[in-house]
Design a protein around this motif. Sequence first.
Motif, PDB file in Angstrom:
ATOM      1  N   VAL A  26       0.861  -1.185   0.000  1.00  0.00           N
ATOM      2  CA  VAL A  26       0.000   0.000   0.000  1.00  0.00           C
ATOM      3  C   VAL A  26       0.894   1.229   0.000  1.00  0.00           C
ATOM      4  CG1 VAL A  26      -1.661   1.351   1.328  1.00  0.00           C
ATOM      5  CG2 VAL A  26      -1.930  -1.136   1.149  1.00  0.00           C
ATOM      6  N   VAL A  27       0.619   2.151  -0.916  1.00  0.00           N
ATOM      7  CA  VAL A  27       1.351   3.413  -0.983  1.00  0.00           C
ATOM      8  C   VAL A  27       0.391   4.533  -0.584  1.00  0.00           C
ATOM      9  CG1 VAL A  27       2.595   5.030  -2.457  1.00  0.00           C
ATOM     10  CG2 VAL A  27       2.880   2.560  -2.790  1.00  0.00           C
ATOM     11  N   ALA A  28       0.728   5.250   0.476  1.00  0.00           N
ATOM     12  CA  ALA A  28      -0.125   6.341   0.974  1.00  0.00           C
ATOM     13  C   ALA A  28       0.442   7.671   0.520  1.00  0.00           C
ATOM     14  CB  ALA A  28      -0.197   6.291   2.499  1.00  0.00           C
ATOM     15  N   GLY A  29      -0.370   8.404  -0.237  1.00  0.00           N
ATOM     16  CA  GLY A  29       0.080   9.647  -0.839  1.00  0.00           C
ATOM     17  C   GLY A  29       0.436   9.391  -2.288  1.00  0.00           C
ATOM     18  N   THR A  80      -7.345   7.368   3.244  1.00  0.00           N
ATOM     19  CA  THR A  80      -6.175   6.980   4.040  1.00  0.00           C
ATOM     20  C   THR A  80      -6.517   6.721   5.510  1.00  0.00           C
ATOM     21  OG1 THR A  80      -5.605   9.290   4.540  1.00  0.00           O
ATOM     22  CG2 THR A  80      -4.691   8.348   2.521  1.00  0.00           C
ATOM     23  N   GLU A  81      -7.796   6.502   5.789  1.00  0.00           N
ATOM     24  CA  GLU A  81      -8.201   6.256   7.179  1.00  0.00           C
ATOM     25  C   GLU A  81      -8.072   4.797   7.585  1.00  0.00           C
ATOM     26  OE1 GLU A  81      -9.167   8.570   9.572  1.00  0.00           O
ATOM     27  OE2 GLU A  81      -8.340   9.918   8.046  1.00  0.00           O
ATOM     28  N   ASP A  99       1.436   9.537  13.843  1.00  0.00           N
ATOM     29  CA  ASP A  99       0.184   9.239  14.529  1.00  0.00           C
ATOM     30  C   ASP A  99      -1.001   9.183  13.570  1.00  0.00           C
ATOM     31  OD1 ASP A  99       0.203  11.933  13.954  1.00  0.00           O
ATOM     32  OD2 ASP A  99      -0.498  12.589  15.928  1.00  0.00           O
ATOM     33  N   ALA A 100      -0.737   9.199  12.246  1.00  0.00           N
ATOM     34  CA  ALA A 100      -1.812   9.052  11.268  1.00  0.00           C
ATOM     35  C   ALA A 100      -2.444   7.668  11.400  1.00  0.00           C
ATOM     36  CB  ALA A 100      -1.267   9.237   9.854  1.00  0.00           C
TER      37      ALA A 100
END
Length: 510
Positions: A26-29, A80-81, A99-100
């Motif tokens: 998974v790539v976030a952003g 992204t939650e 902390d995301a």
Amino acid sequence: MGLPTVTAPDPTTLGRHDAWDGVRAVVAGFGTSGAAAVDNLLFLGAQVTALAEGASPAILERAELLETLGARIELHAGATERLPEGTDLLVVSPGFRPDAPLIVQARERGVPVWGEVELAWRLRDPESPAPWLCVTGTNGKTTTVQMLDSILRAAGLRSVAAGNVGLALTEAVMDPEPYDVIAVELSSFQLHYVDTMAAESAAVLNVAEDHLDWYDDAAGLGGMDGYAADKGRIYEHVSGACVYNVADPVTEHLVREADVVEGARAIGFTLGTPSVGMLGVVDDILVDRAFVEERATSAAELCTIADLASPAPHFVANALAAAALARAHGVSRSAVRDGLRAFRPDGHRIELVAEHGEIAWVDDSKATNPHAAASSLAAYESVVWIAGGLAKGAAFDELAARWGSRIRGAVLIGRDRQVIADALSRHAPDVPVIVVDSGDTDGVDGADPTDPRALMDRVVEAAAGLARPGDTVLLAPGCASMDQFASYAARGDAFAAAVRASIDQKDTDH
């Protein structure tokens, strides 16, 4: 009898020449670095999902292409939650705080969390791993890395500027034609998610208040100490040289605390006369007293200040840092000179817009924190200072106390303008301050109060009223721009356009 369970390979054991088949990444952003991570993970055979909170037209176009290559893309509010079930690896863009929710969930499940920098390091070709010369710091990173790249090219090396500037690092390391060396800019956010990276040589240019909204002490992210510690991670495992700023004790402390390879050297740079093991300045000449055999008794010339695009102190300091990294890599003194002579900084960095009526107008919109603004103020004797925007939790008291005597007047804009006004009131109370709100467009014919150009027209008018012959009107906001402008570049462009229009009008009137 049921089918056997297929276990995905552990991504922490994989590299460039391994099969990534079955790895669910998974790539976030989905900015430049995120898209590069998706592209190269797909190339290696991984199953890739990209998540981002909405998208621009350019990102949508990028997403469409990667979807045709097999990526699953989610670009919407809330994407992204939640970390998808079965994730084997999470690659996060630098903007995500520890902390995301996505990162917290990954940690709870034991899923590795890397940044694109860590991914790139692991994907270097073991048969031709180009060494990394890395630079971080609160200010000056991009200029220093671009200077370094110019020097390396002058030495005949196949080099590229990558990381937080230029090419994404995964693109650089996966290039079919290997680079000889990579000049790498790294932010504190990127360094936070680095684990195994080992630069050949690295520099921390300076450490000053910035991004304290990201390093929220209340959220357990360490505040200023956490920010400095992440900067210091650039020195870990260095084998060549740890370059530090003699004028900034924090940088030397970070070198002392670093776990480096036996034999790595600590190399200082200074705007004064250098001691043994340093680079510095003697009679307007940049000199090396670290990488020459006769360093115990003398220093060798690299270039003159006149060879540089700007004599501003922070620009000279950046040149010294770039030279130190290049010299640590074995580059000749003549290549250092030629590379620095050829280098010209990007726009909006202490850029002279115009001179008119013995007043200079300078665009340093890239000065997006107090430390950068202070460096700009240090370059001029008498300044009408244009400042303000988003302060990101930083304070301006030290700047006002040290440089207030150089400020003839201040024109303040943006959401956090009062933070600057209060600091000037405390430490330089005689400095006249004009506050320009976005709605202050009186006297600007046909002005739209929501138009950034209309705002800057009013700012330039106010600054012109304060300036006297011999002054420099300096746009060095000390703040981010996004409250009123699309970017620091848009802010600088609006300033330059307003200055030129004002001068044209004065010439017409006369």
